[in-house]
Design a protein around this motif. Structure first.
Motif, short mmCIF file in Angstrom:
data_model
loop_
_atom_site.label_atom_id
_atom_site.label_comp_id
_atom_site.label_asym_id
_atom_site.label_seq_id
_atom_site.Cartn_x
_atom_site.Cartn_y
_atom_site.Cartn_z
N GLY A 53 16.75 -8.88 3.92
CA GLY A 53 17.95 -9.34 5.27
C GLY A 53 18.78 -9.89 4.63
N LYS A 54 19.12 -10.48 3.43
CA LYS A 54 20.26 -11.19 2.82
C LYS A 54 21.10 -10.28 2.19
CE LYS A 54 17.02 -14.95 1.90
NZ LYS A 54 15.82 -14.80 1.65
N ASN A 55 22.32 -10.86 1.99
CA ASN A 55 23.45 -10.03 1.24
C ASN A 55 23.13 -10.09 -0.27
OD1 ASN A 55 24.61 -9.40 3.72
ND2 ASN A 55 26.21 -11.01 3.46
N TYR A 56 22.29 -10.79 -0.64
CA TYR A 56 22.02 -10.96 -2.07
C TYR A 56 20.48 -10.93 -2.52
CZ TYR A 56 20.52 -15.58 -0.58
OH TYR A 56 19.87 -16.65 0.00
N PHE A 57 20.42 -10.42 -3.73
CA PHE A 57 18.92 -10.26 -4.02
C PHE A 57 18.04 -11.78 -4.46
CE2 PHE A 57 20.67 -6.13 -5.47
CZ PHE A 57 20.02 -5.22 -4.47
N ASP A 58 17.14 -11.77 -4.30
CA ASP A 58 16.36 -13.33 -4.37
C ASP A 58 15.07 -13.16 -4.75
OD1 ASP A 58 15.04 -12.54 -2.10
OD2 ASP A 58 15.45 -14.41 -0.85
N GLY A 59 14.66 -12.08 -5.50
CA GLY A 59 13.34 -11.70 -5.98
C GLY A 59 13.16 -10.28 -6.20
N PHE A 60 12.13 -9.99 -6.72
CA PHE A 60 11.85 -8.75 -7.33
C PHE A 60 10.34 -8.15 -6.54
CE2 PHE A 60 14.40 -10.51 -10.41
CZ PHE A 60 15.40 -9.68 -10.59
N ARG A 61 10.12 -6.87 -6.58
CA ARG A 61 8.78 -6.40 -6.55
C ARG A 61 8.75 -5.54 -7.50
NH1 ARG A 61 9.11 -4.40 -0.82
NH2 ARG A 61 8.23 -6.29 -0.52
N LEU A 62 7.20 -6.00 -8.09
CA LEU A 62 6.65 -5.09 -9.15
C LEU A 62 5.70 -4.36 -8.57
CD1 LEU A 62 6.38 -4.84 -12.23
CD2 LEU A 62 4.85 -6.56 -12.24
N LYS A 63 5.50 -2.95 -9.25
CA LYS A 63 4.42 -2.09 -8.73
C LYS A 63 4.02 -1.57 -9.87
CE LYS A 63 3.11 1.68 -5.88
NZ LYS A 63 3.40 2.79 -4.94
N VAL A 64 2.69 -1.60 -9.93
CA VAL A 64 2.12 -1.16 -11.45
C VAL A 64 0.84 -0.12 -11.00
CG1 VAL A 64 0.88 -1.48 -13.56
CG2 VAL A 64 2.59 -3.00 -12.68
N VAL A 65 0.93 0.98 -11.25
CA VAL A 65 -0.41 2.08 -10.99
C VAL A 65 -0.99 2.35 -12.44
CG1 VAL A 65 -0.69 4.30 -10.25
CG2 VAL A 65 1.18 3.25 -9.21
N ASN A 66 -2.24 1.86 -12.39
CA ASN A 66 -3.02 2.14 -13.58
C ASN A 66 -3.50 3.65 -13.74
OD1 ASN A 66 -5.26 2.04 -15.50
ND2 ASN A 66 -6.19 0.48 -14.54
N LYS A 67 -3.02 4.17 -14.82
CA LYS A 67 -3.34 5.51 -15.23
C LYS A 67 -4.52 5.72 -15.82
CE LYS A 67 0.42 7.64 -16.78
NZ LYS A 67 1.69 8.04 -17.37
N THR A 68 -5.45 4.68 -16.26
CA THR A 68 -6.43 4.78 -17.18
C THR A 68 -7.95 4.80 -16.33
OG1 THR A 68 -6.75 2.50 -17.52
CG2 THR A 68 -5.03 3.88 -18.92
N GLY A 69 -8.82 5.13 -17.09
CA GLY A 69 -10.06 4.96 -16.57
C GLY A 69 -10.90 3.56 -16.67
N LYS A 70 -9.92 2.48 -17.08
CA LYS A 70 -10.49 1.21 -17.55
C LYS A 70 -9.49 0.10 -16.79
CE LYS A 70 -12.42 2.15 -21.83
NZ LYS A 70 -12.20 1.85 -23.26
N ASP A 71 -9.99 -1.22 -16.59
CA ASP A 71 -9.05 -2.19 -16.02
C ASP A 71 -7.89 -2.54 -16.78
OD1 ASP A 71 -10.81 -1.91 -13.75
OD2 ASP A 71 -11.51 -3.93 -13.98
#
Length: 180
Positions: A53-71
């Motif tokens: 809701g601001k005119n400027y960026f003030d952070g980031f969203r990180l999204k990670v999808v694990n493609k493996t069979g382990k943590d």
């Protein structure tokens, strides 16, 4: 009659200033790309600037999808904020303890096998504190400051079974004038 002319002149000036101020351009931050994605055999990661809701960026969203069979584990102590190619420090997020930042003991986040993980993060160096003398809930509150223009990114450190998988992900932030 002169007084009436002065009043009309003053009203015309006020209306003109109001219209001019209402049409003044506003600077708005733009990200290229809007969301940057990287992919390797372990995970897919997305890095997105947030404006909330601001005119400027003030952070980031990180999204990670694990493609493996382990943590997988995100090592927040080694993961860094990169600005124009330089390491500027760690990221912080809701729930983090100040002593963990100071002592470099930020707990890792685990991404279970085949699952996705999302977290909103901000560079520690860009945090701002509301004035302590303010009133209400915002007095003394720590908030994210504006993300500067330039190349902003993350040097992501993820571990799996003792191996470290590193990826640099970046977006270019510019400012653009828009009419309101």
């Amino acid at each position: 009659m002169k007084a009436f002319a002065k009043i009309i002149f003053i009203l015309i000036c006020i209306v003109t200033l109001t219209i001019t101020a209402g049409c003044a351009p506003t600077l708005v931050s733009i990200s290229t790309p809007q969301i940057q994605t990287v992919e390797n055999s372990y995970y897919t990661a997305q890095f997105e600037p947030l404006a909330e809701g601001k005119n400027y960026f003030d952070g980031f969203r990180l999204k990670v999808v694990n493609k493996t069979g382990k943590d997988l584990e995100i090592d927040w102590n080694k993961t860094r904020y990169i600005y124009n190619g330089r390491d500027i420090g760690v990221f912080v997020f809701k729930g983090i303890q100040p002593e963990n930042i100071k002592n470099s003991t930020i707990p890792p986040d685990t991404i279970s096998a085949g699952q996705s993980f999302t977290k909103d993060i901000s560079p520690l160096k860009l945090l701002a504190r509301e004035p302590l003398t303010g009133k209400g809930a915002k007095a003394g509150k720590i908030t994210s400051g504006p993300i500067p223009t330039g190349k902003n990114g993350i040097f992501l450190f993820i571990r799996q079974n003792g191996n470290t998988i590193k990826e640099k992900i970046a977006v270019n932030i510019t400012e653009q004038n828009v009419q309101q």
